[in-house]
Design a protein around this motif. Structure first.
Motif, PDB file in Angstrom:
ATOM      1  N   VAL A  32      21.163   7.628  25.633  1.00  0.00           N
ATOM      2  CA  VAL A  32      20.682   7.142  26.948  1.00  0.00           C
ATOM      3  C   VAL A  32      19.212   6.733  26.912  1.00  0.00           C
ATOM      4  N   ASP A  33      18.578   6.982  25.804  1.00  0.00           N
ATOM      5  CA  ASP A  33      17.157   6.637  25.697  1.00  0.00           C
ATOM      6  C   ASP A  33      16.999   5.121  25.529  1.00  0.00           C
ATOM      7  N   PRO A  34      16.404   4.423  26.519  1.00  0.00           N
ATOM      8  CA  PRO A  34      16.274   2.962  26.420  1.00  0.00           C
ATOM      9  C   PRO A  34      15.341   2.509  25.293  1.00  0.00           C
ATOM     10  N   ALA A  35      14.540   3.428  24.795  1.00  0.00           N
ATOM     11  CA  ALA A  35      13.596   3.053  23.730  1.00  0.00           C
ATOM     12  C   ALA A  35      14.303   2.912  22.373  1.00  0.00           C
ATOM     13  N   VAL A  36      15.492   3.537  22.254  1.00  0.00           N
ATOM     14  CA  VAL A  36      16.209   3.463  20.963  1.00  0.00           C
ATOM     15  C   VAL A  36      17.047   2.178  20.920  1.00  0.00           C
ATOM     16  N   SER A  37      17.012   1.484  19.779  1.00  0.00           N
ATOM     17  CA  SER A  37      17.732   0.199  19.690  1.00  0.00           C
ATOM     18  C   SER A  37      19.259   0.405  19.731  1.00  0.00           C
ATOM     19  N   VAL A  38      19.968  -0.639  20.210  1.00  0.00           N
ATOM     20  CA  VAL A  38      21.441  -0.587  20.329  1.00  0.00           C
ATOM     21  C   VAL A  38      22.080  -0.389  18.954  1.00  0.00           C
ATOM     22  N   MET A  39      21.531  -1.068  17.952  1.00  0.00           N
ATOM     23  CA  MET A  39      22.088  -0.958  16.594  1.00  0.00           C
ATOM     24  C   MET A  39      22.062   0.487  16.096  1.00  0.00           C
ATOM     25  N   LEU A  40      20.961   1.149  16.370  1.00  0.00           N
ATOM     26  CA  LEU A  40      20.825   2.538  15.930  1.00  0.00           C
ATOM     27  C   LEU A  40      21.834   3.419  16.669  1.00  0.00           C
ATOM     28  N   LYS A  41      21.998   3.154  17.954  1.00  0.00           N
ATOM     29  CA  LYS A  41      22.959   3.945  18.744  1.00  0.00           C
ATOM     30  C   LYS A  41      24.383   3.766  18.201  1.00  0.00           C
ATOM     31  N   ILE A  42      24.747   2.492  17.946  1.00  0.00           N
ATOM     32  CA  ILE A  42      26.097   2.207  17.410  1.00  0.00           C
ATOM     33  C   ILE A  42      26.276   2.864  16.046  1.00  0.00           C
ATOM     34  N   GLY A  43      25.254   2.734  15.222  1.00  0.00           N
ATOM     35  CA  GLY A  43      25.320   3.286  13.871  1.00  0.00           C
ATOM     36  C   GLY A  43      25.520   4.789  13.888  1.00  0.00           C
ATOM     37  N   VAL A  44      24.693   5.474  14.690  1.00  0.00           N
ATOM     38  CA  VAL A  44      24.781   6.942  14.755  1.00  0.00           C
ATOM     39  C   VAL A  44      26.143   7.356  15.335  1.00  0.00           C
ATOM     40  N   SER A  45      26.598   6.647  16.380  1.00  0.00           N
ATOM     41  CA  SER A  45      27.897   6.980  17.003  1.00  0.00           C
ATOM     42  C   SER A  45      29.042   6.820  16.003  1.00  0.00           C
ATOM     43  N   ALA A  46      29.037   5.677  15.287  1.00  0.00           N
ATOM     44  CA  ALA A  46      30.103   5.412  14.310  1.00  0.00           C
ATOM     45  C   ALA A  46      30.098   6.459  13.200  1.00  0.00           C
ATOM     46  N   LEU A  47      28.893   6.814  12.775  1.00  0.00           N
ATOM     47  CA  LEU A  47      28.752   7.810  11.707  1.00  0.00           C
ATOM     48  C   LEU A  47      29.348   9.153  12.142  1.00  0.00           C
ATOM     49  N   LEU A  48      28.987   9.576  13.326  1.00  0.00           N
ATOM     50  CA  LEU A  48      29.481  10.873  13.803  1.00  0.00           C
ATOM     51  C   LEU A  48      30.995  10.851  14.021  1.00  0.00           C
ATOM     52  N   LEU A  49      31.472   9.757  14.597  1.00  0.00           N
ATOM     53  CA  LEU A  49      32.914   9.642  14.836  1.00  0.00           C
ATOM     54  C   LEU A  49      33.686   9.660  13.507  1.00  0.00           C
ATOM     55  N   GLY A  50      33.125   8.948  12.533  1.00  0.00           N
ATOM     56  CA  GLY A  50      33.743   8.913  11.197  1.00  0.00           C
ATOM     57  C   GLY A  50      33.812  10.298  10.585  1.00  0.00           C
ATOM     58  N   VAL A  51      32.706  11.051  10.735  1.00  0.00           N
ATOM     59  CA  VAL A  51      32.659  12.412  10.179  1.00  0.00           C
ATOM     60  C   VAL A  51      33.727  13.283  10.857  1.00  0.00           C
ATOM     61  N   VAL A  52      33.874  13.099  12.170  1.00  0.00           N
ATOM     62  CA  VAL A  52      34.875  13.874  12.914  1.00  0.00           C
ATOM     63  C   VAL A  52      36.271  13.587  12.377  1.00  0.00           C
ATOM     64  N   PHE A  53      36.608  12.314  12.225  1.00  0.00           N
ATOM     65  CA  PHE A  53      37.938  11.935  11.705  1.00  0.00           C
ATOM     66  C   PHE A  53      38.162  12.510  10.311  1.00  0.00           C
ATOM     67  N   LEU A  54      37.146  12.355   9.459  1.00  0.00           N
ATOM     68  CA  LEU A  54      37.273  12.849   8.086  1.00  0.00           C
ATOM     69  C   LEU A  54      37.479  14.356   8.055  1.00  0.00           C
ATOM     70  N   LEU A  55      36.737  15.038   8.906  1.00  0.00           N
ATOM     71  CA  LEU A  55      36.829  16.491   8.961  1.00  0.00           C
ATOM     72  C   LEU A  55      38.236  16.942   9.360  1.00  0.00           C
ATOM     73  N   VAL A  56      38.750  16.330  10.422  1.00  0.00           N
ATOM     74  CA  VAL A  56      40.097  16.701  10.898  1.00  0.00           C
ATOM     75  C   VAL A  56      41.131  16.397   9.819  1.00  0.00           C
ATOM     76  N   SER A  57      40.980  15.217   9.200  1.00  0.00           N
ATOM     77  CA  SER A  57      41.936  14.809   8.168  1.00  0.00           C
ATOM     78  C   SER A  57      41.909  15.773   6.977  1.00  0.00           C
ATOM     79  N   LEU A  58      40.682  16.169   6.602  1.00  0.00           N
ATOM     80  CA  LEU A  58      40.514  17.077   5.468  1.00  0.00           C
ATOM     81  C   LEU A  58      41.143  18.437   5.758  1.00  0.00           C
ATOM     82  N   VAL A  59      40.886  18.937   6.975  1.00  0.00           N
ATOM     83  CA  VAL A  59      41.438  20.249   7.356  1.00  0.00           C
ATOM     84  C   VAL A  59      42.960  20.196   7.324  1.00  0.00           C
TER      85      VAL A  59
END
Lengths: 155, 177
Positions: free
Chosen positions: A110-137
């Motif tokens: 929600v911080d307007p000072a952070v760029s959209v690309m960074l927000k998308i990147g961080v979101s995708a990274l975390l979501l990917g980690v979540v999927f990988l974690l569930v799949s691994l378990v």
């Protein structure tokens, strides 16, 4: 009937199999017998294949013991029954972990000072980690289950 | 005995337990066919179970006008193919594929040796010939059933049997005069 395009003699070789196994239609049988009467090669092969059949008929392959079949159906039933459970549990785990991850980076998103690309990147990274974690378990749990079952069958 | 298509209808209308009827009817055939592909008991049991589970999930696509086993066999064959591809290995013949047999007499010892040779010869065949040999020898299926299961004309079944038996004959030369 033998394949179209087979050369004459190849066709009789194929018919020879049907003759031995009693699988020829009356017309084919008559045709083959007629050919056999004039073909030494096929007559000799027929004799050889008959001897082979005598030998192979002696062989009967063993089957698993009754106790193996007792656990066989149970294994199938359990996996069929639990299939929907696994799907729901996986979806639930992904949603909860994704929500947790979102809460973790909410301030950043929600911080307007952070760029959209960074927000998308961080979101995708975390979501990917979540999927990988569930799949691994899931894979680990399935692996353990599978090993246990194998031992049960081998008993 | 209840016809397969009637049992399938019961399963599709929610009677999951009815699938046991189908499994019990075909488990031994499924096992033998898988054994023909992968060559050892444990893998054959696991893969035939996997195929039954896949078939259960795909049951709505089963055409009740067809033979259940012929439909199921395609699933089983693909399951075995995928297994072999993943493991990047060919058919392996394990000596535990059949229950231990007593080889007390000369005749029994000879029979056990013939069995080993039959397996070796079948294992060395190309996939298409091996498949029809397995269905003929282990399943004792008719040509029509084999053709339906494999998806080829009866003439092709006969040609592949001819090729397979030629190899078998060569492998077993020493066992008959």
């Amino acid at each position: 009937m033998p394949e179209q395009g087979q050369s004459g003699h190849d066709r009789y070789k194929a018919l020879l199999m049907g003759f031995i196994d009693g699988e020829l239609a009356p017309g084919e049988r008559g045709e083959f017998e007629q050919h056999l009467a004039g073909c030494r090669e096929c007559s000799a092969e027929l004799e050889e294949f008959r001897k082979l059949k005598e030998v192979t008929d002696m062989v009967r392959f063993g089957e698993p013991e009754d106790k193996v079949w007792e656990v066989y159906w149970r294994g199938i039933y359990n996996r069929v029954e639990r299939g929907i459970g696994w799907i729901l549990a996986s979806v639930g785990a992904i949603l909860l972990l994704a929500f947790g991850a979102f809460k973790l980076i909410e301030g950043l998103l929600v911080d307007p000072a952070v760029s959209v690309m960074l927000k998308i990147g961080v979101s995708a990274l975390l979501l990917g980690v979540v999927f990988l974690l569930v799949s691994l378990v899931r894979e680990r749990i399935f692996g353990l289950k599978h090993d246990r079952y194998s031992r049960e069958v081998k008993r | 005995m209840e016809a397969d298509h009637a049992v399938v209808q019961r399963i599709l209308s929610g009677e999951k337990d009815a699938y046991e009827v189908i499994v019990k009817k075909y488990q031994a055939r499924a096992y033998r066919a898988a054994l023909g592909w992968v060559g050892n008991t444990q893998d054959a049991l696991d893969l035939s179970q996997d195929a039954f589970i896949k078939a259960y999930r795909a049951l709505r696509r089963f055409d009740t006008g067809r033979s259940f086993f012929a439909w199921f066999y395609v699933i089983l064959r693909n399951t075995c193919f995928n297994f072999l591809r993943k493991r990047k290995r060919e058919l392996t013949i394990s000596l535990d594929f059949a229950p231990a047999e007593s080889v007390a007499t000369e005749d029994e010892a000879r029979r056990a040796e013939v069995k080993r040779q039959v397996w070796r010869a079948i294992a060395s065949l190309p996939d298409d010939a091996r498949e029809v040999m397995v269905l003929k020898y282990f399943e004792e299926m008719s040509y029509k059933e084999i053709a339906e299961a494999v998806g080829c004309p009866i003439g092709t079944v006969m040609s592949r049997l001819y090729y397979g038996r030629k190899k078998l004959r060569k492998a077993l030369e020493g066992f008959y005069a």
